[in-house]
Write a protein that holds these residues in place. Structure first.
Motif, PDB file in Angstrom:
ATOM      1  N   GLN A  20    -105.886  -4.636  12.969  1.00  0.00           N
ATOM      2  CA  GLN A  20    -106.060  -5.569  11.867  1.00  0.00           C
ATOM      3  C   GLN A  20    -106.887  -4.959  10.731  1.00  0.00           C
ATOM      4  OE1 GLN A  20    -107.923  -8.862  13.852  1.00  0.00           O
ATOM      5  NE2 GLN A  20    -105.988  -9.707  14.628  1.00  0.00           N
ATOM      6  N   SER A  21    -107.628  -3.899  11.047  1.00  0.00           N
ATOM      7  CA  SER A  21    -108.501  -3.268  10.057  1.00  0.00           C
ATOM      8  C   SER A  21    -107.805  -2.164   9.282  1.00  0.00           C
ATOM      9  CB  SER A  21    -109.748  -2.681  10.745  1.00  0.00           C
ATOM     10  OG  SER A  21    -110.500  -3.690  11.372  1.00  0.00           O
ATOM     11  N   ILE A  22    -106.836  -1.503   9.907  1.00  0.00           N
ATOM     12  CA  ILE A  22    -106.148  -0.387   9.273  1.00  0.00           C
ATOM     13  C   ILE A  22    -104.655  -0.696   9.242  1.00  0.00           C
ATOM     14  CG2 ILE A  22    -105.624   2.077   9.384  1.00  0.00           C
ATOM     15  CD1 ILE A  22    -108.261   2.461  10.879  1.00  0.00           C
ATOM     16  N   ARG A  23    -104.133  -0.940   8.060  1.00  0.00           N
ATOM     17  CA  ARG A  23    -102.717  -1.277   7.942  1.00  0.00           C
ATOM     18  C   ARG A  23    -101.862  -0.093   8.412  1.00  0.00           C
ATOM     19  NH1 ARG A  23    -100.481  -2.745   2.099  1.00  0.00           N
ATOM     20  NH2 ARG A  23    -100.549  -0.471   1.914  1.00  0.00           N
ATOM     21  N   GLY A  24    -100.912  -0.383   9.270  1.00  0.00           N
ATOM     22  CA  GLY A  24    -100.054   0.674   9.783  1.00  0.00           C
ATOM     23  C   GLY A  24    -100.649   1.454  10.932  1.00  0.00           C
ATOM     24  N   TYR A  25    -101.772   0.967  11.486  1.00  0.00           N
ATOM     25  CA  TYR A  25    -102.439   1.704  12.573  1.00  0.00           C
ATOM     26  C   TYR A  25    -101.503   1.902  13.770  1.00  0.00           C
ATOM     27  CZ  TYR A  25    -105.618   2.721  16.436  1.00  0.00           C
ATOM     28  OH  TYR A  25    -106.218   3.287  17.536  1.00  0.00           O
ATOM     29  N   ASN A  26    -100.773   0.868  14.148  1.00  0.00           N
ATOM     30  CA  ASN A  26     -99.870   0.995  15.296  1.00  0.00           C
ATOM     31  C   ASN A  26     -98.767   2.013  15.024  1.00  0.00           C
ATOM     32  OD1 ASN A  26    -101.283  -0.893  16.839  1.00  0.00           O
ATOM     33  ND2 ASN A  26    -100.129  -2.615  15.991  1.00  0.00           N
ATOM     34  N   ASP A  27     -98.330   2.112  13.765  1.00  0.00           N
ATOM     35  CA  ASP A  27     -97.347   3.129  13.405  1.00  0.00           C
ATOM     36  C   ASP A  27     -97.951   4.526  13.552  1.00  0.00           C
ATOM     37  OD1 ASP A  27     -95.389   1.238  12.751  1.00  0.00           O
ATOM     38  OD2 ASP A  27     -96.135   1.060  10.703  1.00  0.00           O
ATOM     39  N   LEU A  28     -99.201   4.670  13.124  1.00  0.00           N
ATOM     40  CA  LEU A  28     -99.897   5.957  13.266  1.00  0.00           C
ATOM     41  C   LEU A  28     -99.945   6.383  14.724  1.00  0.00           C
ATOM     42  CD1 LEU A  28    -101.788   8.313  12.472  1.00  0.00           C
ATOM     43  CD2 LEU A  28    -103.691   6.670  12.600  1.00  0.00           C
ATOM     44  N   ILE A  29    -100.382   5.469  15.596  1.00  0.00           N
ATOM     45  CA  ILE A  29    -100.488   5.802  17.014  1.00  0.00           C
ATOM     46  C   ILE A  29     -99.115   6.131  17.590  1.00  0.00           C
ATOM     47  CG2 ILE A  29    -101.140   4.925  19.285  1.00  0.00           C
ATOM     48  CD1 ILE A  29    -103.476   5.600  17.373  1.00  0.00           C
ATOM     49  N   GLY A  30     -98.104   5.371  17.197  1.00  0.00           N
ATOM     50  CA  GLY A  30     -96.749   5.655  17.648  1.00  0.00           C
ATOM     51  C   GLY A  30     -96.287   7.036  17.205  1.00  0.00           C
ATOM     52  N   ASP A  31     -96.638   7.419  15.981  1.00  0.00           N
ATOM     53  CA  ASP A  31     -96.276   8.747  15.486  1.00  0.00           C
ATOM     54  C   ASP A  31     -96.966   9.846  16.285  1.00  0.00           C
ATOM     55  OD1 ASP A  31     -94.699   7.601  13.557  1.00  0.00           O
ATOM     56  OD2 ASP A  31     -96.147   7.865  11.923  1.00  0.00           O
ATOM     57  N   VAL A  32     -98.248   9.654  16.584  1.00  0.00           N
ATOM     58  CA  VAL A  32     -98.995  10.660  17.358  1.00  0.00           C
ATOM     59  C   VAL A  32     -98.373  10.834  18.739  1.00  0.00           C
ATOM     60  CG1 VAL A  32    -101.218  11.225  18.405  1.00  0.00           C
ATOM     61  CG2 VAL A  32    -101.148  10.241  16.108  1.00  0.00           C
ATOM     62  N   ILE A  33     -98.034   9.722  19.365  1.00  0.00           N
ATOM     63  CA  ILE A  33     -97.413   9.772  20.695  1.00  0.00           C
ATOM     64  C   ILE A  33     -96.078  10.504  20.632  1.00  0.00           C
ATOM     65  CG2 ILE A  33     -96.400   8.369  22.529  1.00  0.00           C
ATOM     66  CD1 ILE A  33     -98.572   6.233  21.781  1.00  0.00           C
ATOM     67  N   ASN A  34     -95.263  10.193  19.616  1.00  0.00           N
ATOM     68  CA  ASN A  34     -93.969  10.867  19.471  1.00  0.00           C
ATOM     69  C   ASN A  34     -94.136  12.347  19.154  1.00  0.00           C
ATOM     70  OD1 ASN A  34     -92.277   8.683  20.027  1.00  0.00           O
ATOM     71  ND2 ASN A  34     -92.351   7.955  17.921  1.00  0.00           N
ATOM     72  N   LEU A  35     -95.100  12.691  18.310  1.00  0.00           N
ATOM     73  CA  LEU A  35     -95.328  14.091  17.964  1.00  0.00           C
ATOM     74  C   LEU A  35     -95.800  14.903  19.163  1.00  0.00           C
ATOM     75  CD1 LEU A  35     -97.088  13.697  14.494  1.00  0.00           C
ATOM     76  CD2 LEU A  35     -94.857  14.735  14.904  1.00  0.00           C
ATOM     77  N   SER A  36     -96.451  14.254  20.108  1.00  0.00           N
ATOM     78  CA  SER A  36     -96.999  14.981  21.257  1.00  0.00           C
ATOM     79  C   SER A  36     -95.926  15.711  22.043  1.00  0.00           C
ATOM     80  CB  SER A  36     -97.761  14.020  22.172  1.00  0.00           C
ATOM     81  OG  SER A  36     -96.881  13.132  22.858  1.00  0.00           O
ATOM     82  N   GLN A  37     -94.710  15.196  22.049  1.00  0.00           N
ATOM     83  CA  GLN A  37     -93.653  15.812  22.852  1.00  0.00           C
ATOM     84  C   GLN A  37     -93.271  17.199  22.347  1.00  0.00           C
ATOM     85  OE1 GLN A  37     -89.799  13.710  22.474  1.00  0.00           O
ATOM     86  NE2 GLN A  37     -90.629  12.750  20.629  1.00  0.00           N
ATOM     87  N   TYR A  38     -93.643  17.528  21.107  1.00  0.00           N
ATOM     88  CA  TYR A  38     -93.368  18.852  20.564  1.00  0.00           C
ATOM     89  C   TYR A  38     -94.363  19.901  21.076  1.00  0.00           C
ATOM     90  CZ  TYR A  38     -90.191  16.662  17.218  1.00  0.00           C
ATOM     91  OH  TYR A  38     -89.152  15.968  16.632  1.00  0.00           O
ATOM     92  N   PHE A  39     -95.465  19.457  21.696  1.00  0.00           N
ATOM     93  CA  PHE A  39     -96.534  20.390  22.033  1.00  0.00           C
ATOM     94  C   PHE A  39     -96.949  20.395  23.508  1.00  0.00           C
ATOM     95  CE2 PHE A  39     -97.015  18.939  17.638  1.00  0.00           C
ATOM     96  CZ  PHE A  39     -96.826  20.143  16.982  1.00  0.00           C
ATOM     97  N   VAL A  40     -96.853  19.261  24.184  1.00  0.00           N
ATOM     98  CA  VAL A  40     -97.317  19.171  25.566  1.00  0.00           C
ATOM     99  C   VAL A  40     -96.436  20.034  26.466  1.00  0.00           C
ATOM    100  CG1 VAL A  40     -97.745  17.644  27.521  1.00  0.00           C
ATOM    101  CG2 VAL A  40     -98.233  16.864  25.190  1.00  0.00           C
ATOM    102  N   GLU A  41     -97.069  20.888  27.270  1.00  0.00           N
ATOM    103  CA  GLU A  41     -96.355  21.774  28.171  1.00  0.00           C
ATOM    104  C   GLU A  41     -96.917  21.657  29.584  1.00  0.00           C
ATOM    105  OE1 GLU A  41     -96.376  25.788  26.808  1.00  0.00           O
ATOM    106  OE2 GLU A  41     -95.684  25.295  24.780  1.00  0.00           O
ATOM    107  N   ASN A  42     -96.120  22.033  30.557  1.00  0.00           N
ATOM    108  CA  ASN A  42     -96.592  22.079  31.937  1.00  0.00           C
ATOM    109  C   ASN A  42     -97.768  23.043  32.066  1.00  0.00           C
ATOM    110  OD1 ASN A  42     -94.933  20.259  33.406  1.00  0.00           O
ATOM    111  ND2 ASN A  42     -93.230  21.713  33.304  1.00  0.00           N
TER     112      ASN A  42
END
Length: 228
Positions: A20-42
């Motif tokens: 409620q304090s940061i407009r688009g915050y949930n979109d930001l978190i969703g983007d970070v989660i989606n971007l993680s798949q480009y970097f996380v490795e076994n």
């Protein structure tokens, strides 16, 4: 004695309060989660600095458990009031460290470090050292994804952005609540400019061509820096 301000003690809950304090915050978190798949490795480690309730880190595990099932995740949090949210029993590859990030030694096989609105609460003189440590721990191709409240370059635009942001906050909070929070944060939150944050990444060792923003709303900006 003035009570210490902490986001963890908001009646509506931290996750609801910040969305409620940061407009688009949930979109930001969703983007970070989606971007993680480009970097996380076994066989690598993922860190979330200032993990608060650990919600984003758990979602990141769900995002990557099929493509990198042997990755390990570590949440770092200094605020004691968040500890009640930590439950490591459900996921064997998840650990929470209750400590100041400045006192944490990162694993040298780190593929991703995230930090969402955390550096801004750290003493200015310590931020470069932390970013240096992040760069040094990352494997080639690893990334530092972070978001910060930034200072505008143009005073007029910065002022327009600030008061438009207050208009947004009035949709969820009273004037007194907004101003009380602003006053308490004066000694805690010390923002950098966009250019200062990019320069700190460059000083740490990130190539200028591998640093960019991927999200912005009002003064809040998300950045990604990839280690070559």
């Amino acid at each position: 004695m003035t009570q210490k301000f902490t986001f963890a003690q908001r009646e509506e809950g931290f996750d609801n309060h910040i969305s409620q304090s940061i407009r688009g915050y949930n979109d930001l978190i969703g983007d970070v989660i989606n971007l993680s798949q480009y970097f996380v490795e076994n066989d690598t480690v993922v860190y979330d600095i200032g993990c608060s309730t650990g919600k984003m880190l758990r979602a990141m595990i769900g995002q990557n458990e099929k493509i990198a099932p042997r990755a390990n995740y570590v949440g770092i949090e200094i605020e004691e009031d968040f500890f009640k949210f930590f439950d490591e029993s459900a996921q064997s590859n998840l650990e929470f460290i209750r400590n100041d990030v400045r006192d944490v030694s990162f694993a040298v096989n780190t593929s991703l470090v995230t930090s969402i609105f955390t550096l801004q609460f750290m003493p200015r003189q310590d931020r470069q050292d932390v970013i240096n440590q992040i760069y040094n721990c990352l494997i080639p191709g690893g990334a530092f994804i972070f978001a910060e409240k930034t200072i505008g370059n143009n005073p007029m635009i910065h002022e327009m952005r600030t008061f438009t942001y207050y208009d947004f906050k009035k949709l969820s909070f009273t004037y007194d609540d907004i101003m009380t929070k602003e006053k308490k944060l004066r000694s805690m939150l010390k923002s950098n400019s966009r250019q200062e944050l990019i320069e700190m990444c460059e000083i740490a060792g990130f190539n200028p061509d591998s640093i960019d923003s991927f999200w912005q709303n009002f003064a809040f900006t998300g950045f990604i820096a990839i280690k070559n």
